[in-house]
Design a protein around this motif. Sequence first.
Motif, short mmCIF file in Angstrom:
data_model
loop_
_atom_site.label_atom_id
_atom_site.label_comp_id
_atom_site.label_asym_id
_atom_site.label_seq_id
_atom_site.Cartn_x
_atom_site.Cartn_y
_atom_site.Cartn_z
N TYR A 39 0.95 -1.14 -0.02
CA TYR A 39 -0.02 -0.10 0.00
C TYR A 39 0.83 1.01 0.09
O TYR A 39 0.81 2.26 -0.73
N ASN A 40 1.89 1.32 0.91
CA ASN A 40 2.66 2.50 1.10
C ASN A 40 3.84 2.49 0.02
O ASN A 40 4.12 3.56 -0.63
N ILE A 41 4.39 1.21 -0.51
CA ILE A 41 5.38 1.20 -1.49
C ILE A 41 4.85 1.72 -3.16
O ILE A 41 5.63 2.12 -3.65
N VAL A 42 3.74 1.19 -3.22
CA VAL A 42 3.13 1.31 -4.27
C VAL A 42 2.98 2.86 -4.50
O VAL A 42 3.15 3.53 -5.60
N ASP A 43 2.28 3.68 -3.53
CA ASP A 43 2.20 5.11 -3.51
C ASP A 43 3.61 5.69 -3.86
O ASP A 43 3.62 6.68 -4.65
N GLN A 44 4.54 5.09 -3.21
CA GLN A 44 5.63 5.75 -3.13
C GLN A 44 6.36 5.64 -4.53
O GLN A 44 6.95 6.53 -4.96
N LEU A 45 6.17 4.55 -5.15
CA LEU A 45 6.63 4.17 -6.46
C LEU A 45 6.03 5.21 -7.59
O LEU A 45 6.65 5.91 -8.29
N PHE A 46 4.89 5.34 -7.55
CA PHE A 46 4.24 6.19 -8.56
C PHE A 46 4.55 7.72 -7.98
O PHE A 46 4.65 8.47 -9.05
N ILE A 47 4.45 8.08 -6.67
CA ILE A 47 4.84 9.55 -6.35
C ILE A 47 6.31 9.78 -6.83
O ILE A 47 6.43 10.88 -7.27
N GLY A 48 7.07 8.76 -6.74
CA GLY A 48 8.64 9.10 -6.94
C GLY A 48 8.71 9.33 -8.43
O GLY A 48 9.63 10.23 -8.85
N GLN A 49 7.99 8.45 -9.15
CA GLN A 49 8.30 8.56 -10.71
C GLN A 49 7.46 9.87 -11.36
O GLN A 49 8.14 10.49 -12.21
N PHE A 50 6.29 10.35 -10.68
CA PHE A 50 5.55 11.21 -11.31
C PHE A 50 5.41 12.51 -10.27
O PHE A 50 4.76 13.81 -10.88
N VAL A 51 5.85 12.67 -9.10
CA VAL A 51 5.96 13.74 -8.29
C VAL A 51 7.23 14.14 -7.98
O VAL A 51 7.56 15.41 -8.33
N GLY A 52 8.06 13.25 -7.49
CA GLY A 52 9.53 13.68 -7.36
C GLY A 52 9.98 13.61 -5.91
O GLY A 52 9.26 12.83 -5.10
N GLU A 53 11.08 13.96 -5.59
CA GLU A 53 11.86 13.84 -4.38
C GLU A 53 10.84 14.35 -3.14
O GLU A 53 10.93 13.78 -2.31
N LEU A 54 10.56 15.47 -3.52
CA LEU A 54 9.50 16.06 -2.34
C LEU A 54 8.33 15.23 -1.84
O LEU A 54 8.04 15.01 -0.86
N GLY A 55 7.80 14.68 -3.09
CA GLY A 55 6.53 13.79 -2.86
C GLY A 55 7.18 12.57 -1.78
O GLY A 55 6.23 12.06 -1.03
N ASN A 56 8.23 11.97 -2.07
CA ASN A 56 8.67 11.01 -1.39
C ASN A 56 8.81 11.18 -0.12
O ASN A 56 8.50 10.45 0.99
N ALA A 57 9.59 12.30 -0.08
CA ALA A 57 9.84 12.97 1.66
C ALA A 57 8.29 13.00 2.31
O ALA A 57 8.37 12.60 3.45
N ALA A 58 7.35 13.50 1.59
CA ALA A 58 6.13 13.62 2.29
C ALA A 58 5.70 12.33 2.65
O ALA A 58 4.84 12.37 3.86
N THR A 59 5.51 11.25 1.85
CA THR A 59 4.96 10.11 2.26
C THR A 59 5.78 9.39 3.63
O THR A 59 4.94 8.80 4.28
N ASN A 60 7.05 9.80 3.41
CA ASN A 60 7.87 9.16 4.77
C ASN A 60 7.42 10.07 5.88
O ASN A 60 7.35 9.55 6.99
N ILE A 61 7.16 11.31 5.76
CA ILE A 61 6.73 12.18 6.98
C ILE A 61 5.26 11.66 7.66
O ILE A 61 5.26 11.44 8.74
N VAL A 62 4.30 11.27 6.51
CA VAL A 62 3.13 10.87 7.04
C VAL A 62 3.05 9.37 7.37
O VAL A 62 2.33 8.80 8.15
N PHE A 63 4.27 8.43 6.96
CA PHE A 63 4.38 7.11 7.33
C PHE A 63 4.12 6.66 8.80
O PHE A 63 3.43 5.55 9.30
N PRO A 64 4.49 7.46 9.71
CA PRO A 64 4.44 7.25 11.10
C PRO A 64 2.90 7.10 11.84
O PRO A 64 2.46 6.28 12.39
#
Length: 471
Positions: A39-64
């Motif tokens: 669930y989280n990895i798939v979001d990260q994959l799509f966000i990383g490819q189509f949003v970028g580094e800041l999107g990846n950082a955001a998912t990590n911030i929300v992950f807790p």
Amino acid sequence: MNNSNDAVKNNPLYYEGIGNLLTKFAVPSIIAMLVTSLYNIVDQLFIGQFVGELGNAATNIVFPLTMCCLSIALLFGIGSSSAFNLAQGRGEIDKSAYYIGCAITSMILIGVVIGLSCFIFTDPILKFLGSPDSVMEYGHTYLSITAIGFPFLILQAGGGHLVRADGSPNITMTINIVGAVINIALDALFVVYFGMGMAGAAIATVIGQAVSSLIVVVYMFHFKSVKLKLKNFVPKWFSFKESCALGAAPFFNQMAMMTTQIIFNNSLKHYGAMSEYGDAIPIAVAGIVIKCMQLLFGIIIGIAQGLQPIASFNYGAQNYERVKRGYTLATKAGAVVSIVGFLIFQIFPAEIISMFGQGSEMYMQFGVKFSRITLFMMCMIFVQPITSNFFTAIGKPKKGIFLSLTRQFIFLIPLIIALPLIFGFEGLLYAQPIADLLACAICIVMAVREFRKPEYTNAEHFFIFKRKNNS
């Protein structure tokens, strides 16, 4: 009484081969854990490819916050499942139904409270979780939507344990697979086709979780081991108390992981800002590596969860030799998984990072370095989750709680705070492997003491804790 004894002896958990049982319960659990991680990895994959580094950082911030929801799911999912199987092993069939009903009601109510709180206080929560200013917009979009799905996430993850305890591990697997498939399909539709970015990924996640939780609710009307009645869903003090006691170990372990993640993110932000990498790159990279590690860690947790009904039922039935054999087989399987994971992350770190989008040269450089150092002791990570869950499964929650806290609270958090003060930013990277080693040592000592007790002395052998005959 004779009927109860016959019911115990006729239960496959009592007589079927341990290897077959562990495969039957662990494989669906592993698949369920892998799918949950996806669930989280798939979001990260799509966000990383189509949003970028800041999107990846955001998912990590929300992950807790996702980890917080999973902690509630484990508290009542594993806790009530253990209580349910122990009661069934003792022949207390009618009483066992209350543990299932208590879990369902509690997970729904707590999920609503967490979801509303995160929806109302989105920005303050993001700041508390360590979000840099450059990531706030992305984090706000993602959290404000995923918060709506938190009750579904808890019910889906926790309900799967209840379904497995009823002897339907394949249904548990289906619950998670259906949600993951929906999430992946909608991610492609919303993020790629419609270009909805963070919002699209979040909406896809919520819909997948909602469908999975609906399957859990439907299954409750077709429970096999005992017929659930409306009165069973009104929590009784004994069911709430015992479920929480037996689920406390995985709950505290997950909460410790959440707390550690928050402290780690804030430390990465603070010390990263003083390094050549800046405050966003370390957080983005850490999110990718930690979620990939949890994908592998999910296999080990699945093995531990597969052991739970075997250990709980046979301990309740005083069939201690089967309890020990189950633990032995689970640890062997966990060792194989851990060693394979260690080799993958040490040999292919750049390839793994690049799957989540191409960043700057500094981004890739830090990703390789972070992977190899922080996951250096991955070959030993199987010992702690299997052993702590084992003690919980046999009705010894205090020992399970202690072991669940060793890695995160007792070792890792102090190391995250202390090592950077001595070694600077580099110290953060070495905190995790040191904590892994220390936690593993404590678990081995406590497992040795448990299996030296008289009730286990008739068993033939057990994995790394086998004592040599010096006579």
